[in-house]
Write a protein that holds these residues in place. Structure first.
Motif, PDB file in Angstrom:
ATOM      1  N   THR A 348       0.830  -1.205   0.000  1.00  0.00           N
ATOM      2  CA  THR A 348       0.000   0.000   0.000  1.00  0.00           C
ATOM      3  C   THR A 348       0.864   1.254   0.000  1.00  0.00           C
ATOM      4  O   THR A 348       0.618   2.212  -0.755  1.00  0.00           O
ATOM      5  CB  THR A 348      -0.924   0.008   1.232  1.00  0.00           C
ATOM      6  OG1 THR A 348      -1.796  -1.122   1.173  1.00  0.00           O
ATOM      7  CG2 THR A 348      -1.757   1.274   1.284  1.00  0.00           C
ATOM      8  N   VAL A 349       1.912   1.251   0.846  1.00  0.00           N
ATOM      9  CA  VAL A 349       2.813   2.401   0.922  1.00  0.00           C
ATOM     10  C   VAL A 349       3.523   2.613  -0.409  1.00  0.00           C
ATOM     11  O   VAL A 349       3.630   3.740  -0.906  1.00  0.00           O
ATOM     12  CB  VAL A 349       3.827   2.196   2.064  1.00  0.00           C
ATOM     13  CG1 VAL A 349       4.952   3.228   1.986  1.00  0.00           C
ATOM     14  CG2 VAL A 349       3.138   2.276   3.418  1.00  0.00           C
ATOM     15  N   ASP A 352       1.205   3.992  -3.139  1.00  0.00           N
ATOM     16  CA  ASP A 352       0.938   5.410  -2.877  1.00  0.00           C
ATOM     17  C   ASP A 352       2.163   6.248  -3.213  1.00  0.00           C
ATOM     18  O   ASP A 352       2.069   7.299  -3.866  1.00  0.00           O
ATOM     19  CB  ASP A 352       0.555   5.568  -1.407  1.00  0.00           C
ATOM     20  CG  ASP A 352      -0.006   6.947  -1.091  1.00  0.00           C
ATOM     21  OD1 ASP A 352      -0.169   7.756  -2.022  1.00  0.00           O
ATOM     22  OD2 ASP A 352      -0.291   7.203   0.100  1.00  0.00           O
ATOM     23  N   ALA A 353       3.342   5.775  -2.800  1.00  0.00           N
ATOM     24  CA  ALA A 353       4.567   6.546  -3.022  1.00  0.00           C
ATOM     25  C   ALA A 353       4.857   6.743  -4.495  1.00  0.00           C
ATOM     26  O   ALA A 353       5.273   7.836  -4.925  1.00  0.00           O
ATOM     27  CB  ALA A 353       5.741   5.846  -2.342  1.00  0.00           C
ATOM     28  N   VAL A 364       6.002   9.558   2.016  1.00  0.00           N
ATOM     29  CA  VAL A 364       5.148   8.380   2.129  1.00  0.00           C
ATOM     30  C   VAL A 364       5.958   7.173   2.580  1.00  0.00           C
ATOM     31  O   VAL A 364       5.559   6.422   3.476  1.00  0.00           O
ATOM     32  CB  VAL A 364       4.448   8.086   0.785  1.00  0.00           C
ATOM     33  CG1 VAL A 364       3.708   6.756   0.839  1.00  0.00           C
ATOM     34  CG2 VAL A 364       3.484   9.210   0.434  1.00  0.00           C
ATOM     35  N   LEU A 365       7.123   6.975   1.987  1.00  0.00           N
ATOM     36  CA  LEU A 365       7.949   5.811   2.321  1.00  0.00           C
ATOM     37  C   LEU A 365       8.436   5.845   3.768  1.00  0.00           C
ATOM     38  O   LEU A 365       8.531   4.803   4.422  1.00  0.00           O
ATOM     39  CB  LEU A 365       9.144   5.735   1.362  1.00  0.00           C
ATOM     40  CG  LEU A 365       8.789   5.433  -0.095  1.00  0.00           C
ATOM     41  CD1 LEU A 365       9.998   5.657  -0.991  1.00  0.00           C
ATOM     42  CD2 LEU A 365       8.268   4.012  -0.241  1.00  0.00           C
ATOM     43  N   TYR A 368       6.326   4.056   6.423  1.00  0.00           N
ATOM     44  CA  TYR A 368       6.237   2.602   6.560  1.00  0.00           C
ATOM     45  C   TYR A 368       6.755   2.098   7.912  1.00  0.00           C
ATOM     46  O   TYR A 368       6.032   1.392   8.625  1.00  0.00           O
ATOM     47  CB  TYR A 368       6.967   1.935   5.398  1.00  0.00           C
ATOM     48  CG  TYR A 368       7.090   0.437   5.500  1.00  0.00           C
ATOM     49  CD1 TYR A 368       5.967  -0.380   5.465  1.00  0.00           C
ATOM     50  CD2 TYR A 368       8.339  -0.183   5.618  1.00  0.00           C
ATOM     51  CE1 TYR A 368       6.084  -1.765   5.560  1.00  0.00           C
ATOM     52  CE2 TYR A 368       8.462  -1.554   5.702  1.00  0.00           C
ATOM     53  CZ  TYR A 368       7.337  -2.346   5.679  1.00  0.00           C
ATOM     54  OH  TYR A 368       7.452  -3.711   5.768  1.00  0.00           O
TER      55      TYR A 368
END
Length: 443
Positions: A348-349, A352-353, A364-365, A368
């Motif tokens: 998911t991450v 998105d990233a 975003v990363l 995690y």
């Protein structure tokens, strides 16, 4: 197979077979689950596995309801042949035998499963491939490829292997803006990126083999709480070790029989665990068939990296999932369920990233590892305290003598050790465990 959903795979007319949106190194449960979710989100993912399927891994082969939930969410048909369903845990120790059914919760199914890793890992890898991941077997990843300017990982080099595991051709370079390390306990890729194991986190060793036995279709997972080693004081005494033995029926005519020991005992590393397993099996009833002539395969062992023992879980374009990140529950040695949960989060991450610009992508990363700590950090901290306590034989003896005779306490213990609670509308046990987890500092 349902249609893949999510963002459309980006067009890349100049992309070669060695290029992708994401590279996943290792096709165990962590890597295959990550690759499955990445492919489902529309990303082009390369899944690189050193071995060829089917291949074995040292494991108890038992899956608690927490892992079953992950399989259901992936659309794996656990009612198909090959899956052995179980009702709960049978605990033996201190002269007692308790049957503890898996708790009836809204958050998890009320059954566990058993399936050998030889079958299980291949099933998940093929499931990822069916979702669109490009699976490359017999591909030995040897090193990261780094951007000279930023130091970020931008791919990996790998050597193709033949059926005997020997080099079979020139090294190949695979490139992607993000890489997932799901390459197990040693995680050479993480080490090459400067992410090393933490010595302040617990480890354990698991030792197991298979026996042909009439107990192969037992619908309870069995745990023995008394593992003894010879004391080193020369007086012929015994030390109660922190760990447990298990007997898990696989349904194919054999049972997985093994033991797990944490490193918090003074006897850790000084005991021949394979010999201990043989001696323990020899003391079981003869009709069970745990004898040398019924043994199937060698006695094998593996390390269990616990409590987030390798961090950070994200650095310079590399995300860690599963054993590579030490995602094994210190309470009971489970790793598959936490690997699969982290895989879903990582996918998911990453999805998105990759939809952001460079600055937004990094923000975003970086979320995690924070999300992992939020989800499991407090619980793993409690687990670290637990394994330190049971490293003292006196504590183990008290727990055995005073815990087993109290069914209400054992019900609480099952929920705590297996991490099976409802976070909303749970019973008093759930509320106590959830409060303890929230109050504990993150691992």
């Amino acid at each position: 197979m349902s249609q893949r959903t999510g963002r459309t795979r980006p067009s890349a007319p100049t992309r070669t077979a060695g290029e992708a949106d994401v590279i996943v190194v290792g096709a165990g449960p962590a890597g295959s689950t990550t690759a499955y979710y990445l492919a489902r989100s529309g990303l082009d993912v390369l899944l690189l596995e050193k071995a060829s399927f089917p291949r074995d891994k040292v494991c108890g082969d038992g899956l608690t309801p927490r892992a079953v939930r992950q399989l259901v969410r992936m659309g794996v048909d656990t009612s198909a042949p090959g899956w052995i369903r179980n009702k709960g845990l049978r605990i033996i120790g201190g002269g007692m035998r308790l049957h503890l059914p898996w708790p009836d919760l809204a958050s998890y199914p009320n059954h566990g499963l058993v399936r050998t890793r030889t079958d299980f890992d291949e099933l998940l890898a093929r499931h990822a491939a069916a979702a669109g991941a490009r699976l490359h077997e017999r591909t030995n990843v040897t090193a990261p490829v780094l951007d000279e300017r930023t130091g970020r990982i931008v791919g990996v080099t790998a050597k193709p292997l033949d059926e005997r595991g020997r080099a079979a051709g020139e090294a190949v370079t695979y490139r992607a803006p993000l890489v997932i390390a799901a390459d197990g306990t040693s995680s050479r890729l993480s080490t090459a990126m400067g992410i090393h194991k933490r010595d302040d986190r617990p480890m354990a060793v698991a030792v197991r083999t298979y026996y042909k036995t009439p107990r192969h279709d037992d619908d309870w997972m069995e745990s023995w709480l008394e593992l003894w080693a010879d004391a080193e004081d020369g007086r012929g005494g015994k030390i109660l070790l922190p760990g447990y033995g298990w007997i898990f029926g696989t349904g194919n005519g054999t049972s997985n029989v093994g033991l797990g020991i944490t490193n918090t005992s003074k006897a850790f590393g000084r005991v021949d665990y394979k010999d201990m397993l043989r001696r323990w099996a020899a003391q079981t009833p003869p009709e069970w068939g745990f004898t040398e002539e019924n043994q199937v395969g060698d006695i094998r062992s593996a390390a269990l990296p616990m409590g987030f023992n390798r961090q950070p879980h994200y650095s310079r374009g590399l995300l860690l999932v599963g054993d590579a990140g030490g995602m094994v529950n210190p309470f009971n040695g489970e790793g598959i369920d936490y690997a699969m949960e982290a895989a879903g989060l990582a996918a998911t991450v990453v999805a998105d990233a990759l939809s952001r610009d460079a600055a937004g992508r990094e923000r975003v990363l970086q979320g995690y590892p924070a999300a992992l700590k939020h989800e499991h950090g407090g619980y793993f901290t409690l687990g670290r305290i637990f394994v330190r306590l049971i490293g003292d034989p006196r504590i183990m003896r008290i727990a055995r003598n005073h815990g087993l005779p109290r069914p209400w306490l054992m019900k609480f213990t099952l929920k705590l050790l297996a991490n099976l609670t409802d976070h909303r509308d749970g019973d008093v046990y759930d509320r106590v465990i959830n409060a303890m987890t929230r109050l504990a500092p993150a691992a």
